[in-house]
Design a protein around this motif. Structure first.
Motif, short mmCIF file in Angstrom:
data_model
loop_
_atom_site.label_atom_id
_atom_site.label_comp_id
_atom_site.label_asym_id
_atom_site.label_seq_id
_atom_site.Cartn_x
_atom_site.Cartn_y
_atom_site.Cartn_z
N LYS A 166 11.45 8.01 11.14
CA LYS A 166 10.80 8.02 9.82
C LYS A 166 11.14 9.29 9.05
N TYR A 167 11.28 10.42 9.75
CA TYR A 167 11.57 11.68 9.08
C TYR A 167 13.05 11.82 8.74
N GLY A 168 13.92 11.53 9.72
CA GLY A 168 15.33 11.84 9.51
C GLY A 168 16.31 10.74 9.84
N GLY A 169 15.82 9.57 10.31
CA GLY A 169 16.73 8.48 10.61
C GLY A 169 17.43 8.59 11.95
N TYR A 170 16.93 9.44 12.86
CA TYR A 170 17.52 9.60 14.19
C TYR A 170 16.43 9.45 15.24
N TYR A 171 16.83 9.11 16.46
CA TYR A 171 15.83 8.94 17.53
C TYR A 171 16.54 8.87 18.87
N GLN A 203 17.93 17.62 12.67
CA GLN A 203 18.68 16.74 13.56
C GLN A 203 19.55 17.56 14.53
N TRP A 204 20.19 18.62 14.03
CA TRP A 204 21.00 19.44 14.92
C TRP A 204 20.14 20.06 16.03
N LEU A 207 19.09 17.32 18.39
CA LEU A 207 20.19 16.84 19.21
C LEU A 207 20.47 17.78 20.37
N ASN A 208 20.55 19.06 20.10
CA ASN A 208 20.82 20.01 21.18
C ASN A 208 19.68 20.05 22.19
N THR A 209 18.45 19.98 21.70
CA THR A 209 17.30 19.96 22.60
C THR A 209 17.32 18.71 23.47
N THR A 210 17.63 17.58 22.86
CA THR A 210 17.68 16.30 23.58
C THR A 210 18.76 16.31 24.65
#
Length: 449
Positions: A166-171, A203-204, A207-210
């Motif tokens: 909802k916030y950024g289009g990534y999941y 998102q960056w 992504l790195n945390t994920t």
């Protein structure tokens, strides 16, 4: 497991069927480019929409029920694809990757009508895959993340995924039993327009945390997005985002089991290197929508992957296609056909960075064997639409550079090096002029995209 159970806990949601099975399948579908205004009575000069009789000369050619290479997709085409997918390995399909550009580029309707078109496509896939999860990502033609879009896809995504979507289009989708994590990116945030936005910075970081968490948990990862990194596509990554993405992949290459993209409307692949060593790959699927550009046309395509459900290792894929011209001539239903099997078609022992690196090396034009291999690649690239006459030696080398040189500067240097070599060998070479023309086009694209 039915989608109605998605209200259960996050851990239950991501427990796909057959977690103890060694082998499973997943579909990758992309670039529907659905045009609700498409009609077989349409005019190709008006994107296959119905012509205004008062302003029409009456000399336009007929278009087909299942689409036209000059236009976006008809509903009949997309429904035929859905019917076909229901018949293939339905008992062993684990999930579906749906990588964006749902609506036609020229469907300039109001927001409500565009959402209704997306809703219609969502409902079609929900009926097609009633017992499976569909994981959507956003293409550059799709709406920005919103409450409306989140509500539309909430039956497929768990609550934690919906928050970032909802916030950024990534999941991300975590599967604790199989140790395979799906990371769905919003590659629109890597464009020049969005590269410095708060959503992009988030998102960056995410992504790195994920990926760090996946490393700690000994998970393997699929990265899924609309546009792949590299230099040879419009609406792609800006230079800084492209470089950052490649650094991220190199850093986490050990846990990345695959990268899956669409956007190019073509069947191709990418190899990522670290100090000249191939460490990761990306596979780009052709579009459901037929496609035409200056380099040729392509038929509609669907892709079914075979993978190890425990490790995520991609074992193979089968590419399906629809001969659009034949389908439009036939009175009955469209006949989708298996086009090729990856490992058999290219003679690969496995799907890995080194095997795809070796394949890319065989695509260089120099010997009759390499020319034969490139022609096989080009047939697949266009989903069996014959466009071989549109690709000379310069074009072939540009394909090689796009596959192996994903950094923007390296890509330009790769193309320039071939032009210089040909020029040094003799200006009479028939490849020099086309390759120099390619360079001019390349610089224009890099400057204005």
């Amino acid at each position: 497991m039915k989608t109605a159970n998605l209200v259960l806990t996050f851990t239950c949601v991501v427990s796909f069927t057959g977690t103890h099975a060694k082998t499973g399948y997943f579909w990758h579908i992309t670039d529907f480019h659905y045009d609700p205004l498409y009609t077989s009575q349409g005019d190709t000069r008006r994107h296959c929409r119905r012509a205004d009789e008062r302003g029409s000369s009456g000399h336009h050619r007929a278009v087909g029920r299942y689409g036209d290479y000059s236009c976006d997709s008809s509903l009949d085409l997309i429904e035929s694809a859905a019917r076909y997918m229901r018949t293939r390995h339905s008992e062993n399909v684990e999930f579906v990757l749906w990588t964006g550009d749902i609506i036609a580029a020229r469907y300039n309707a109001n927001e409500d009508d565009r959402y209704q078109a997306i809703r219609n496509m969502t409902d079609l896939l929900s009926r097609t895959f009633s017992s499976h999860f569909v994981f959507p990502v956003l293409g550059h033609l799709d709406p920005a993340p919103s409450e409306s879009l989140t509500n539309l896809w909430m039956h497929w995504l768990p609550l934690e995924a919906l928050q970032t979507f909802k916030y950024g289009g990534y999941y991300t989708i975590e599967q604790k039993q199989s140790k395979l994590r799906i990371v769905a990116l919003n590659t629109n945030l890597f464009s020049m327009r969005e590269s410095n936005s708060p959503q992009t910075r988030s998102q960056w970081l995410w992504l790195n945390t994920t990926l760090d968490k996946a490393t700690e948990n000994k998970e393997m990862v699929y990265i899924v997005g609309h546009a792949a990194p590299g230099s040879d596509s419009r609406h792609g990554y800006d230079s800084a985002s492209n470089a950052n993405y490649l650094r991220t992949i190199r850093r986490h290459a050990r846990i990345i089991a695959g990268q899956f993209f669409g956007h190019l409307h073509a069947d191709t692949f990418r190899v990522i290197y670290d100090n000249d060593r191939p460490v990761s790959w990306a596979l780009l699927a052709p579009s459901v929508s037929p496609h035409r550009d200056p380099s040729g046309s392509s038929n509609p395509g669907l892709r079914l992957y075979k993978f190890d459900t425990n490790t995520g290792k991609v074992l193979d894929y089968t590419q399906y296609y629809l001969d659009l011209a034949t389908a439009n001539r036939n009175v009955g239903a469209a006949e989708w056909t298996a086009e090729y099997n990856l490992t058999q078609y290219y003679g690969l022992h496995e799907v890995s960075p080194i095997s795809l690196h070796n394949l890319a090396d065989k695509l260089r034009i120099g010997t009759p064997y390499e020319t034969t291999m490139f022609n096989k690649y080009l047939r697949a690239y266009n989903a069996r639409h014959d466009s071989s006459d549109a690709c000379d030696g310069a074009c072939a080398h540009q394909h090689f550079c796009a596959i192996t040189c994903l950094e923007h500067l390296a890509y330009r240097q790769c193309v320039e090096a071939a032009a210089s070599a040909l020029a040094a060998a003799g200006k009479s070479s028939p490849l020099v002029a086309p390759l120099m023309n390619t360079l001019v086009i390349l610089f224009i694209v890099v400057m204005f995209v």
